[in-house]
Design an enzyme around this catalytic site. Structure first.
Site, PDB file in Angstrom:
ATOM      1  N   TYR A 170       0.972  -1.229   0.015  1.00  0.00           N
ATOM      2  CA  TYR A 170      -0.079   0.048   0.182  1.00  0.00           C
ATOM      3  C   TYR A 170       0.649   1.240   0.080  1.00  0.00           C
ATOM      4  O   TYR A 170       1.727   1.381   0.932  1.00  0.00           O
ATOM      5  CB  TYR A 170      -0.759  -0.073   1.434  1.00  0.00           C
ATOM      6  CG  TYR A 170      -1.530  -1.230   1.781  1.00  0.00           C
ATOM      7  CD1 TYR A 170      -2.332  -2.034   0.719  1.00  0.00           C
ATOM      8  CD2 TYR A 170      -1.276  -1.732   2.719  1.00  0.00           C
ATOM      9  CE1 TYR A 170      -2.742  -3.114   1.152  1.00  0.00           C
ATOM     10  CE2 TYR A 170      -1.946  -3.109   3.385  1.00  0.00           C
ATOM     11  CZ  TYR A 170      -2.418  -3.858   2.360  1.00  0.00           C
ATOM     12  OH  TYR A 170      -3.134  -5.098   2.447  1.00  0.00           O
ATOM     13  N   ARG A 171       0.566   2.065  -0.837  1.00  0.00           N
ATOM     14  CA  ARG A 171       1.664   3.211  -1.011  1.00  0.00           C
ATOM     15  C   ARG A 171       1.832   4.054   0.122  1.00  0.00           C
ATOM     16  O   ARG A 171       0.809   4.263   0.710  1.00  0.00           O
ATOM     17  CB  ARG A 171       1.097   4.036  -2.363  1.00  0.00           C
ATOM     18  CG  ARG A 171       0.012   4.907  -2.056  1.00  0.00           C
ATOM     19  CD  ARG A 171       0.020   5.850  -3.594  1.00  0.00           C
ATOM     20  NE  ARG A 171      -1.024   6.689  -3.239  1.00  0.00           N
ATOM     21  CZ  ARG A 171      -2.071   7.035  -3.966  1.00  0.00           C
ATOM     22  NH1 ARG A 171      -2.510   6.209  -5.029  1.00  0.00           N
ATOM     23  NH2 ARG A 171      -3.196   8.054  -4.071  1.00  0.00           N
ATOM     24  N   ARG A 192      -8.828  -4.367   0.933  1.00  0.00           N
ATOM     25  CA  ARG A 192      -7.246  -4.833   1.370  1.00  0.00           C
ATOM     26  C   ARG A 192      -7.326  -5.596   2.923  1.00  0.00           C
ATOM     27  O   ARG A 192      -8.107  -4.976   3.592  1.00  0.00           O
ATOM     28  CB  ARG A 192      -6.371  -3.609   1.286  1.00  0.00           C
ATOM     29  CG  ARG A 192      -6.345  -3.052  -0.243  1.00  0.00           C
ATOM     30  CD  ARG A 192      -5.741  -4.073  -1.175  1.00  0.00           C
ATOM     31  NE  ARG A 192      -5.535  -3.440  -2.517  1.00  0.00           N
ATOM     32  CZ  ARG A 192      -6.171  -3.485  -3.604  1.00  0.00           C
ATOM     33  NH1 ARG A 192      -7.335  -3.878  -3.316  1.00  0.00           N
ATOM     34  NH2 ARG A 192      -5.944  -2.765  -4.606  1.00  0.00           N
ATOM     35  N   GLY A 193      -6.353  -6.216   3.088  1.00  0.00           N
ATOM     36  CA  GLY A 193      -6.313  -6.988   4.329  1.00  0.00           C
ATOM     37  C   GLY A 193      -6.014  -6.022   5.595  1.00  0.00           C
ATOM     38  O   GLY A 193      -6.593  -6.275   6.768  1.00  0.00           O
ATOM     39  N   ASP A 282      -0.944   7.110 -10.811  1.00  0.00           N
ATOM     40  CA  ASP A 282      -1.106   5.578 -10.524  1.00  0.00           C
ATOM     41  C   ASP A 282      -1.019   4.787 -11.861  1.00  0.00           C
ATOM     42  O   ASP A 282      -0.716   5.264 -12.769  1.00  0.00           O
ATOM     43  CB  ASP A 282      -2.376   5.435  -9.633  1.00  0.00           C
ATOM     44  CG  ASP A 282      -2.351   4.771  -8.504  1.00  0.00           C
ATOM     45  OD1 ASP A 282      -1.525   3.545  -8.497  1.00  0.00           O
ATOM     46  OD2 ASP A 282      -2.713   5.176  -7.495  1.00  0.00           O
TER      47      ASP A 282
END
Length: 614
Positions: A170-171, A192-193, A282
């Site tokens: 994750y950025r 996302r986890g 991105d």
């Protein structure tokens, strides 16, 4: 045996001629990213920049830049990875043919993380400040420097320990906007986890401890982006892929375990409150804009003595992350039928930005007794795809029946599109999900994280012959021009600039669709896209896919000949018309700074320090 750390990998790659050192000083502001993008396109070696402006740390580019190099890095473990994933996909096969499963045994042992011997952790050898880290800025409109290959580790506050841990990419924004010197922005997207961990921490009124790692054994980077099956953690998979057990260490001052062989460790906490993060150029080919995201309060920054800062540069695909995607598809293909009932193969199309376009081959077995096959089981398969894993973020989901063409492959995009267009019944085969969850990076819908989806499922006999050239141009309304063929059955038309608010139907598009009802060739070109630059869009299928599927929202931007809504089902006749113009509320496409472009190209000219690399 795999690499214990990144340095071992670099020594090996250099000995094999797959890494080159660059000893001229380069700027991490725009310049290094421009070099990386060109190195990737040229299939250049990995590049180690030993003199980087503003930091004492060397930076590494293009490590995963070619499929051949990626396979070389993991050459000793791929057989075991294949065996373990095959056993996961079909457990009964291991019982029927146990001798074939012997290759999995070494891998199974390596999937167990272990404590670092003697308790030492090279990553904890040295300390520095957040401001000492490389300040990589990839695009002119970026809101600050970012970590582009971060390994973000967190644990579930309700179930501490490795079993419920998450390692994701994750950025991380290192500076800019309103961040204090000891703060960083952590941009994690939906589905996302780490989101579940953060939700549990918030529910308990706690801060969430987080470690952000950079570098380390290359297997960690691949594991962090893998769509792993339930019960297989990223650390376990990293041990399997890397050919050696992941080594962890404990430090009394840290609440989380430490990836001992990482190059850097940023230790901190997600604290209450949000701050603006971004913009950031991105991987879809556009900026993701400034939005409020969680803040990482940094307590300490550690690094090993020989630390190297690996990075990548993302932008309109294909880029280095494309190689990741292809490699992941290769590894996980056997798991698809197990994870998605009725699905044989999936392909998230990279050149279309991954999430905007998903192609799938499924089975159509519900009514084999019917004289004509029609999509029934395919619709169930589509809902499976939209109900689990990262495929749930797909915007356009296109499905075909394996029984119609047993040799068809979802990765053969031209053949797949041709097959689908030849068979689509537009009165039946289009199914919209409105105001659904969408990818965070997609600005075509009705708001952040929110948009529509289209399930386009076709089965049965061929219905039409697709056109390859225009025999007679359609009668276009004022403002529309330049009809061009973009591929079999694909037509692009230049449209007037879009000026409406988000979610508003365009009367000019509706008029175009009505005009096309009388076009004699409408069945030959069942998909028409209205774009800003018809010549660019028709220049190649990659351009067509990128423009059409990244710049349209299914529910708002779909029009068609004889369109109607009956029993809440929208349908039309050929052609389906998609409005793929840039809208005022879209994020802008990425463009390099011309001065930086000229400077980087000069570096690669004869006599320049990068001559021969790209």
């Amino acid at each position: 045996m795999g690499y214990a750390n990144l340095n071992q990998c670099l020594v090996d790659l250099e000995a094999q001629g797959q890494l080159r050192r660059v000893d001229v000083e380069l700027d991490p502001y725009l310049e290094l990213a421009a070099v990386q993008r060109r190195a990737f396109r040229a299939k250049a070696p990995a590049l180690l920049f030993t003199r980087v402006k503003g930091t004492r740390f060397p930076m590494l580019a293009n490590l995963f830049g070619t499929r051949e190099r990626l396979r070389y890095i993991f050459r000793d473990s791929l057989r075991a990875v294949d065996a373990v994933l095959a056993a996961k996909a079909d457990p009964s096969a291991a019982l029927r043919r146990p001798w074939r499963s012997l290759a999995a045994l070494p891998g199974l042992v390596r999937m167990l993380p272990r404590a670092k011997r003697n308790g030492g952790a090279p990553v904890l050898e040295c300390n520095c400040n957040l401001a000492d880290l490389p300040r990589l800025t990839c695009w002119p409109g970026d809101g600050g420097p970012f970590i582009t290959l971060p390994l973000v580790y967190s644990e579930d506050p309700c179930r501490p320990g490795l079993n419920a841990s998450n390692l994701g990419m994750y950025r991380v924004q290192l500076a800019g906007n309103a961040y204090a010197p000891d703060e960083a922005g952590l941009h994690y997207q939906i589905h996302r986890g780490i989101g579940a961990h953060h939700a549990n921490a918030i529910a308990r009124g706690e801060e969430l401890p987080v470690h952000v790692y950079v570098g380390g054994p290359p297997a960690l980077s691949v594991a962090a982006v893998m769509p792993l099956p339930e019960g297989l953690s990223e650390l376990r998979f990293a041990g399997l892929l890397g050919g050696r057990r992941v080594e962890l260490a404990r430090a009394p001052e840290l609440r989380l375990p430490v990836l001992a062989e990482a190059d850097f460790c940023i230790s901190g906490r997600l604290v209450p409150g949000l701050k603006p993060e971004g913009p950031f150029g991105d991987h879809v080919g556009y900026y993701s804009l400034r939005h409020d995201f969680p803040v990482l309060k940094v307590d300490a920054v550690y690094h090993r003595r020989d630390a190297v800062w690996p990075f990548t540069a993302v932008g309109r695909p294909p880029q280095e992350d494309t190689v990741f995607g292809d490699f992941i598809h290769e590894l996980t293909a056997p798991l698809v039928p197990q994870v998605f009932q009725g699905v044989r193969e999936v392909h998230a199309v990279d050149v279309a930005g991954v999430h905007p376009l998903l192609l799938a081959l499924g089975s159509e077995r519900y009514t084999p007794y019917e004289a004509r096959r029609r999509p029934r089981e395919l619709l169930t398969a589509a809902l499976h795809l939209l109900g689990a894993t990262q495929t749930a973020l797909a915007k356009y989901v296109l499905l075909a029946a394996h029984e119609d063409a047993p040799g068809l492959c979802a990765r053969d995009v031209p053949a797949f599109l041709r097959h689908l267009l030849e068979r689509t019944d537009f009165s039946r085969d289009l199914h919209f999900l409105t105001r659904s969850t969408s990818d965070t990076l997609d600005y075509t819908g009705c708001g952040l994280h929110e948009g529509s989806k289209l399930i386009w499922a076709s089965a049965g006999e061929k219905r039409r012959e697709l056109g390859l050239e225009l025999r007679g141009a359609p009668d276009l309304p004022e403002g529309f021009s330049e009809p061009r063929v973009a591929g079999p059955g694909l037509l692009v038309v230049r449209g007037p600039a879009h000026s409406l608010e988000r979610g508003e139907p365009d009367p000019r598009m509706e008029e175009l669709a009505r005009r096309l009802e009388a076009w004699p060739e409408r069945e030959a070109f069942p998909l028409v896209a209205v774009v800003d630059d018809a010549a660019f869009c028709a220049a190649g299928l990659d351009n067509f896919l990128w423009v059409v599927f990244t710049r349209s929202d299914p529910a708002t931007d779909s029009y068609g000949a004889h369109a109607q809504t009956r029993a809440k089902h929208w349908s039309c006749a050929a052609p389906l018309v998609l409005d793929a113009r840039l809208k005022p509320f879209h994020a802008p496409p990425l463009e390099e700074d011309p001065a930086v472009t000229r400077g980087v190209e000069a570096l690669a000219a004869p006599g320049g320090p990068l001559h021969g690399y790209f």
